[in-house]
Scaffold this motif. Structure first.
Motif, mmCIF file in Angstrom:
data_model
loop_
_atom_site.group_PDB
_atom_site.id
_atom_site.type_symbol
_atom_site.label_atom_id
_atom_site.label_comp_id
_atom_site.label_asym_id
_atom_site.label_seq_id
_atom_site.Cartn_x
_atom_site.Cartn_y
_atom_site.Cartn_z
ATOM 1 N N GLY A 352 47.307 54.690 -4.516
ATOM 2 C CA GLY A 352 47.123 55.277 -5.835
ATOM 3 C C GLY A 352 47.319 56.780 -5.870
ATOM 4 O O GLY A 352 47.158 57.401 -6.932
ATOM 5 N N GLN A 353 47.660 57.401 -4.740
ATOM 6 C CA GLN A 353 47.863 58.846 -4.718
ATOM 7 C C GLN A 353 49.050 59.242 -5.600
ATOM 8 O O GLN A 353 50.092 58.584 -5.607
ATOM 9 N N ASN A 354 48.891 60.324 -6.335
ATOM 10 C CA ASN A 354 50.008 60.885 -7.092
ATOM 11 C C ASN A 354 50.825 61.749 -6.126
ATOM 12 O O ASN A 354 50.661 62.973 -6.065
ATOM 13 N N ILE A 355 51.686 61.103 -5.362
ATOM 14 C CA ILE A 355 52.456 61.805 -4.342
ATOM 15 C C ILE A 355 53.443 62.799 -4.957
ATOM 16 O O ILE A 355 53.876 63.750 -4.295
ATOM 17 N N PHE A 356 53.779 62.615 -6.229
ATOM 18 C CA PHE A 356 54.771 63.491 -6.859
ATOM 19 C C PHE A 356 54.248 64.910 -7.037
ATOM 20 O O PHE A 356 55.027 65.855 -7.153
ATOM 21 N N GLU A 357 52.936 65.082 -7.063
ATOM 22 C CA GLU A 357 52.376 66.429 -7.130
ATOM 23 C C GLU A 357 52.775 67.230 -5.891
ATOM 24 O O GLU A 357 53.051 68.432 -5.966
ATOM 25 N N VAL A 358 52.792 66.555 -4.735
ATOM 26 C CA VAL A 358 53.192 67.213 -3.491
ATOM 27 C C VAL A 358 54.648 67.649 -3.566
ATOM 28 O O VAL A 358 55.008 68.781 -3.214
ATOM 29 N N PHE A 359 55.493 66.759 -4.039
ATOM 30 C CA PHE A 359 56.921 67.064 -4.076
ATOM 31 C C PHE A 359 57.267 68.072 -5.172
ATOM 32 O O PHE A 359 58.218 68.854 -5.024
ATOM 33 N N ALA A 360 56.498 68.079 -6.250
ATOM 34 C CA ALA A 360 56.725 69.077 -7.299
ATOM 35 C C ALA A 360 56.457 70.480 -6.761
ATOM 36 O O ALA A 360 57.225 71.423 -7.028
ATOM 37 N N GLU A 361 55.371 70.625 -5.998
ATOM 38 C CA GLU A 361 55.074 71.922 -5.396
ATOM 39 C C GLU A 361 56.175 72.329 -4.423
ATOM 40 O O GLU A 361 56.599 73.488 -4.392
ATOM 41 N N ALA A 362 56.659 71.358 -3.642
ATOM 42 C CA ALA A 362 57.728 71.662 -2.688
ATOM 43 C C ALA A 362 58.998 72.093 -3.408
ATOM 44 O O ALA A 362 59.671 73.057 -3.010
ATOM 45 N N ALA A 363 59.336 71.397 -4.489
ATOM 46 C CA ALA A 363 60.547 71.718 -5.233
ATOM 47 C C ALA A 363 60.495 73.126 -5.806
ATOM 48 O O ALA A 363 61.517 73.825 -5.865
ATOM 49 N N GLN A 364 59.312 73.550 -6.215
ATOM 50 C CA GLN A 364 59.159 74.870 -6.820
ATOM 51 C C GLN A 364 59.146 75.989 -5.787
ATOM 52 O O GLN A 364 59.246 77.166 -6.153
ATOM 53 N N ASN A 365 59.038 75.643 -4.515
ATOM 54 C CA ASN A 365 58.937 76.660 -3.458
ATOM 55 C C ASN A 365 59.972 76.443 -2.357
ATOM 56 O O ASN A 365 59.720 76.706 -1.181
ATOM 57 N N THR A 366 61.144 75.953 -2.765
ATOM 58 C CA THR A 366 62.256 75.740 -1.840
ATOM 59 C C THR A 366 63.332 76.794 -2.092
ATOM 60 O O THR A 366 63.688 77.048 -3.244
ATOM 61 N N ASP A 367 63.831 77.400 -1.031
ATOM 62 C CA ASP A 367 64.912 78.372 -1.145
ATOM 63 C C ASP A 367 66.161 77.650 -1.654
ATOM 64 O O ASP A 367 66.708 76.792 -0.963
ATOM 65 N N THR A 368 66.602 78.008 -2.831
ATOM 66 C CA THR A 368 67.731 77.304 -3.444
ATOM 67 C C THR A 368 69.076 77.921 -3.086
ATOM 68 O O THR A 368 70.107 77.513 -3.617
ATOM 69 N N ASN A 369 69.086 78.905 -2.182
ATOM 70 C CA ASN A 369 70.341 79.543 -1.783
ATOM 71 C C ASN A 369 70.956 78.915 -0.539
ATOM 72 O O ASN A 369 71.976 79.395 -0.046
#
Length: 421
Positions: A352-369
């Motif tokens: 039942g964990q909302n695992i997408f919260e983890v990935f949302a944080e990762a997506a917002q803090n990934t070097d996009t260059n």
């Protein structure tokens, strides 16, 4: 990247294809779509049911690295390629180098604003666009809650803590390992560390696969390999079995790994959870990316308008996205997809964990260059071989990246590219 990638021998950039659209008379426009991801076939069915004037046939291939891309290249050269193909972001430069992509800039102009900006950059070069983004691959740490609890192991927040967790686990059970270290893990780990394997300056490619950040990552994992705290042998069915049994206690992977674990390790339902990736320094928020893909339009497609219409629909339609999130495990590249309930909800397999919260944080803090090189198929094979030699004791992980650096430069020069590295 533009000048460096486009400064190719004329024979490469001018190869094959007809850029003109054509229309079917007396029936729907028929398009072929080649790919391998689970769930794509369902999105095609949904599209066909609501679009009588365009009908898409999905043909499943082996994954790109397992022969799918080679089949696509051969079809383009033979002049019988499908209009649409699943192409990972990492392979778009390779497809362009091989003359396998169709310019669809005009047809995609109205779609651009619907996507996270950096994902559009992954399908565009020198102001020209070659497909539609589908997803990104923010990473997290999948771990066995029951195994950690059994041996009193805290969820690691730094890589130092992760190494200590590896020691504690293996001491408690000599047949258990913290991770099965794969080649694909190391690209995301290097990305997280701040490495830049490829870059461009004017018409010259810069290659630093063995740069200092990558060497630090390699040194860290070499230490765990030397102490026999990570497994380096299991592949395929054995890898899934080790996750199901708990003999491998964690997996490093992108959001798309979550349905694959559920499918291939059903006996571990409720025993897995997902945590943010451990950091190199306490309190940091730096993450890597593994994967991300596009629906590319292949060279020779005569139905560009319809091909782009389908590709855009697949990546933005709510019903298609709900299917792809659930079955394929995507994290949407379309901005509208980021607000769907399906990417902000508990997942039964993970207790039942909302695992997408983890990935949302990762997506917002990934070097996009981060930038991929133009000979990725060869690069991936060379990386896998070099790491295999390191695991067999014929080299070290830092030495493996020196080998891959040399081979990457040589492969790019053989394609007529200007390279420094």
């Amino acid at each position: 990247m533009a000048a460096a990638l486009l400064a190719l021998p004329l024979a490469v950039t001018a190869c094959g294809g007809n850029d003109n659209d054509s229309s079917s008379s007396g029936g729907p426009v028929k398009l072929e779509f080649w790919g391998w991801a689970p769930g794509y076939d369902k999105s095609v069915e949904l599209f066909n049911a609501s679009h009588k004037d365009i009908q898409v046939t999905f043909n499943k291939l082996p994954s790109g690295g397992q022969g799918g891309y080679d089949k696509m290249f051969s079809a383009v050269k033979a002049g019988n390629a499908p209009c649409l193909a699943q192409v990972g972001f990492e392979s778009v430069p390779t497809f362009l180098l091989e003359g396998a992509l169709q310019n669809v800039t005009e047809e995609t102009s109205s779609a651009k604003g619907q996507f996270v900006p950096w994902t559009w950059n992954q399908v565009s070069v020198a102001g020209k666009t070659y497909g539609i983004p589908v997803d990104t691959g923010p990473t997290g740490l999948y771990y066995r809650k029951d195994v950690f609890e059994k041996y009193g192991i805290a969820v690691p927040t730094t890589w130092d803590e992760y190494a200590k967790a590896a020691e504690k686990l293996h001491a408690a059970d000599p047949k258990a390992y913290i991770l099965n270290l794969k080649a694909t893990d190391l690209s995301g780990l290097a990305w997280q560390k701040g490495a830049k394997w490829f870059g461009t300056e004017g018409d010259t490619w810069k290659v630093t696969v063995n740069g200092p950040e990558t060497k630090q990552v390699a040194d860290y994992w070499q230490g765990l390999v030397d102490k026999k705290l990570v497994n380096t042998t299991d592949e395929g069915a054995a890898w899934w079995s080790s996750l199901q049994s708990g003999k491998v206690a964690t997996a490093i992977g992108a959001v798309w790994l979550n349905p694959l674990i559920a499918e291939n390790a059903p006996g571990a339902k409720g025993k897995f959870a997902v945590a943010p990736m451990p950091q190199w320094a306490a309190g940091e928020k730096k993450f890597g990316n593994e994967g991300g893909s596009s629906t590319a339009v292949l060279k020779g497609c005569k139905k560009k308008k319809e091909a782009v219409e389908f590709a855009t629909w697949m990546s933005t339609n709510p019903d298609s996205l709900k299917n792809l999130i659930k079955v394929t495990g995507i994290y949407p590249a379309a901005t509208a997809g980021l607000t769907l309930p399906e990417v902000n909800t508990g997942v039964d397999y993970y207790g039942g964990q909302n695992i997408f919260e983890v990935f949302a944080e990762a997506a917002q803090n990934t070097d996009t260059n981060w930038q991929w090189g133009p000979t990725h198929s060869q690069f991936g094979a060379d990386l896998g071989e070099a790491l295999g030699n390191a695991y067999a004791g014929k080299n070290t992980l830092p030495g493996a990246f020196d080998t891959v650096q040399e081979k990457a430069v040589a492969a790019m020069k053989s394609k007529g590219l200007k390279v420094e590295g």
